[in-house]
Motif scaffolding. Structure first.
Motif, short mmCIF file in Angstrom:
data_model
loop_
_atom_site.label_atom_id
_atom_site.label_comp_id
_atom_site.label_asym_id
_atom_site.label_seq_id
_atom_site.Cartn_x
_atom_site.Cartn_y
_atom_site.Cartn_z
N ASN A 257 -3.45 8.33 6.15
CA ASN A 257 -3.45 7.62 7.43
C ASN A 257 -4.77 7.86 8.14
O ASN A 257 -5.69 8.44 7.57
CB ASN A 257 -2.24 8.02 8.28
CG ASN A 257 -2.27 9.49 8.68
OD1 ASN A 257 -3.27 10.19 8.50
ND2 ASN A 257 -1.17 9.96 9.24
N THR A 258 -4.88 7.43 9.37
CA THR A 258 -6.16 7.55 10.08
C THR A 258 -6.51 9.00 10.44
O THR A 258 -7.63 9.28 10.86
CB THR A 258 -6.15 6.70 11.37
OG1 THR A 258 -4.98 7.01 12.14
CG2 THR A 258 -6.13 5.21 11.02
N ASP A 259 -5.55 9.91 10.25
CA ASP A 259 -5.84 11.34 10.43
C ASP A 259 -6.15 12.02 9.11
O ASP A 259 -6.39 13.23 9.07
CB ASP A 259 -4.65 12.04 11.09
CG ASP A 259 -4.40 11.58 12.52
OD1 ASP A 259 -5.41 11.31 13.21
OD2 ASP A 259 -3.23 11.49 12.94
N VAL A 263 0.60 9.72 3.33
CA VAL A 263 1.88 9.16 3.75
C VAL A 263 2.48 8.37 2.58
O VAL A 263 1.76 7.64 1.89
CB VAL A 263 1.70 8.22 4.97
CG1 VAL A 263 3.01 7.51 5.31
CG2 VAL A 263 1.18 9.00 6.17
N ARG A 269 10.35 10.02 7.67
CA ARG A 269 10.27 8.96 8.68
C ARG A 269 10.83 7.64 8.16
O ARG A 269 11.37 6.84 8.94
CB ARG A 269 8.80 8.78 9.09
CG ARG A 269 8.54 7.61 10.03
CD ARG A 269 7.12 7.61 10.53
NE ARG A 269 6.85 6.47 11.42
CZ ARG A 269 5.74 6.33 12.13
NH1 ARG A 269 4.79 7.24 12.06
NH2 ARG A 269 5.58 5.26 12.91
N VAL A 309 4.75 -0.10 8.15
CA VAL A 309 3.58 0.67 7.73
C VAL A 309 2.54 -0.32 7.21
O VAL A 309 2.86 -1.26 6.48
CB VAL A 309 3.94 1.73 6.66
CG1 VAL A 309 4.56 1.08 5.44
CG2 VAL A 309 2.73 2.56 6.27
N LYS A 330 -5.91 -0.54 15.99
CA LYS A 330 -4.71 0.03 16.60
C LYS A 330 -4.81 0.00 18.13
O LYS A 330 -3.85 -0.33 18.82
CB LYS A 330 -4.51 1.47 16.13
CG LYS A 330 -4.11 1.62 14.68
CD LYS A 330 -3.72 3.04 14.33
CE LYS A 330 -2.34 3.39 14.87
NZ LYS A 330 -1.82 4.66 14.30
N TYR A 337 2.74 2.00 14.67
CA TYR A 337 3.10 2.37 13.30
C TYR A 337 1.86 2.82 12.53
O TYR A 337 0.72 2.58 12.94
CB TYR A 337 3.83 1.22 12.59
CG TYR A 337 3.14 -0.12 12.60
CD1 TYR A 337 2.15 -0.44 11.66
CD2 TYR A 337 3.51 -1.11 13.52
CE1 TYR A 337 1.55 -1.68 11.65
CE2 TYR A 337 2.91 -2.37 13.51
CZ TYR A 337 1.93 -2.65 12.57
OH TYR A 337 1.33 -3.88 12.56
N GLU A 338 2.10 3.48 11.40
CA GLU A 338 1.01 4.06 10.61
C GLU A 338 0.17 2.97 9.94
O GLU A 338 0.70 1.98 9.43
CB GLU A 338 1.58 4.99 9.53
CG GLU A 338 2.23 6.24 10.05
CD GLU A 338 1.23 7.35 10.32
OE1 GLU A 338 0.05 7.05 10.57
OE2 GLU A 338 1.65 8.53 10.27
N LEU A 340 -2.55 2.94 6.81
CA LEU A 340 -3.05 3.75 5.70
C LEU A 340 -4.23 3.06 5.04
O LEU A 340 -4.33 1.83 5.02
CB LEU A 340 -1.94 3.96 4.66
CG LEU A 340 -0.55 4.33 5.18
CD1 LEU A 340 0.41 4.55 4.02
CD2 LEU A 340 -0.62 5.57 6.07
#
Length: 408
Positions: A257-259, A263, A269, A309, A330, A337-338, A340
């Motif tokens: 994900n952006t971090d 995922v 989740r 997602v 975002k 929501y995530e 990726l």
């Protein structure tokens, strides 16, 4: 000594005043711009407004669509208009009421820039003719896009006219051509659009009340058109363009994900929930339309046991570049929501990230997964708000399908 100092101060003050006077400024109000397309030019309208002394905003205008471009700044006698969503910009010299310069894509090395010009206080995208054609473009059309080899792709046009101004769009299997806007000519009509990525120009000439021929222009190509009026015009079933491979009905992707955290759909989740997977790119206008719909929909429905997602394939196989683009996306749509990162756009990256699918035929592609993790339907393309009735039909079908999956 004091006299010399006074002279120096006066010279410095004079230079300061001259520099200040040379700083360009864009007039508030409507401008008419043009971008060079193949053997022609595509006109568009934009509005300039100032929010405070140092903030200039340029808003692109196509039909009911408004695209605000922030971060405008001046350098010497020129203005630089960043087009952040598409990693592009317009650079133009400013003179009194006119702009002259280039539209360029930052992500393309040695980009072949597109010629740009604009004039203030011209609110007509196309000049009105004294005796326009009596044939109306209103309604649905089967539209063939015919390549130089004579091979035709079937698309659908939908248009309406209000006070001589035509609006509408053309639907293709991968999405629509955004908000086209135009006017009638003596023999037909011309429409254009520019929302920050690629300018479009559509010129048609009526053969009779129910047929037209014409040309579709982009910066790199021109395509022959043939149109036939058809109130029942529609594309091939978007749920039957992309499939899972034989024996496959679950996804096993694990993507950052952006971090930078991996995922997958096996995460807590997503367990026991209906999941919508959106294959997208931050560079894709139709993907933006889809996120503009999905982001508020998710906020309103996430408490019902449904998740979304996004799987993004970007212009570069560079996580930091992709992360910055996705975070801007975002923020723009308030997406909760995530998102990726799956790699660089292309069949190699999609095949590696999603080996269970036969192909990714279009951006965006939407995948519906039931509570047990089984893929139930795959929707290719997206009919956005520019398509009117088709957009309403999609929303209805989407909500019916989600409701059915939640009820199981």
């Amino acid at each position: 000594m004091r006299k010399i100092q006074t002279i120096i101060t006066g010279i410095a003050l004079g230079c300061s005043i001259a520099t200040f006077a040379a700083t360009p400024k864009l007039n508030d109000g409507i401008w008419r711009g043009t971008l060079e397309v193949k053997d022609n030019s595509a006109p568009f309208l934009f509005e300039v407004s100032h929010r405070g002394a140092d903030s200039t905003v340029v808003t692109l205008m196509n039909g009911e669509e408004r695209v605000a471009l922030n971060g405008v700044f001046f350098k010497g006698d020129s203005v630089i208009i960043p087009i952040e969503p598409f990693d592009a910009q317009i650079r133009a010299a400013v003179t009194e009421g006119t702009l002259s310069g280039r539209f360029l894509k930052n992500y393309v090395k040695n980009d072949v820039e597109v010629r740009f010009a604009a004039r203030f206080d011209n609110k007509q995208r196309f000049e009105q003719v004294a005796t326009p054609t009596a044939v109306a473009l209103d309604g649905k059309w089967d539209v063939l896009f015919i390549d130089p080899k004579g091979e035709a792709e079937h698309n659908v046009g939908i248009f309406q006219t209000d006070n001589g101004i035509i609006t509408g769009s053309v639907l293709t299997p991968s999405g629509d051509l955004r908000f086209l806007e135009g006017a009638y000519t003596q023999t037909g009509a011309h429409l254009s659009a520019f929302a920050g990525q690629s300018p479009y120009l559509l010129e048609v000439s009526f053969k009779d009340n129910n047929h037209f021929e014409g040309t579709f222009f982009t910066t790199k190509s021109k395509t022959r058109l043939e149109g036939t009026r058809n109130d029942k015009a529609g594309l091939a079933d978007p749920y039957n363009q992309t499939h899972m491979k034989p024996g496959k009905d679950h996804f096993g992707f694990s993507l950052p994900n952006t971090d930078g955290k991996k995922v997958s759909l096996t995460d807590e989740r997503y367990g026991g929930k209906v999941v919508i997977v959106s294959i997208l790119g931050s560079w894709c206008p139709n993907c933006m339309d889809e996120m503009k719909y999905l982001a508020p929909w998710y906020k309103a429905n996430k408490g019902r046991g449904v998740e979304v997602v996004g799987l993004a394939f970007e212009r570069k196989d560079d996580f930091d570049y992709a992360r910055a683009a996705l975070l801007r996306m975002k923020k723009r749509y308030g997406t909760e929501y995530e998102l990726l990162f799956g790699g660089q756009v292309g069949s190699e990256a999609t095949g590696k990230a999603l080996p269970e699918m036969d192909k990714v035929a279009s951006y965006p592609t939407m995948i519906f997964i039931d509570k047990k993790g089984k893929v139930r339907k795959i929707h290719t393309g997206f009919n956005g708000p520019a398509t009117g009735l088709f957009y309403k039909e999609f929303q209805h079908e989407f909500n019916v399908l989600v409701d059915e999956l939640l009820a199981e």
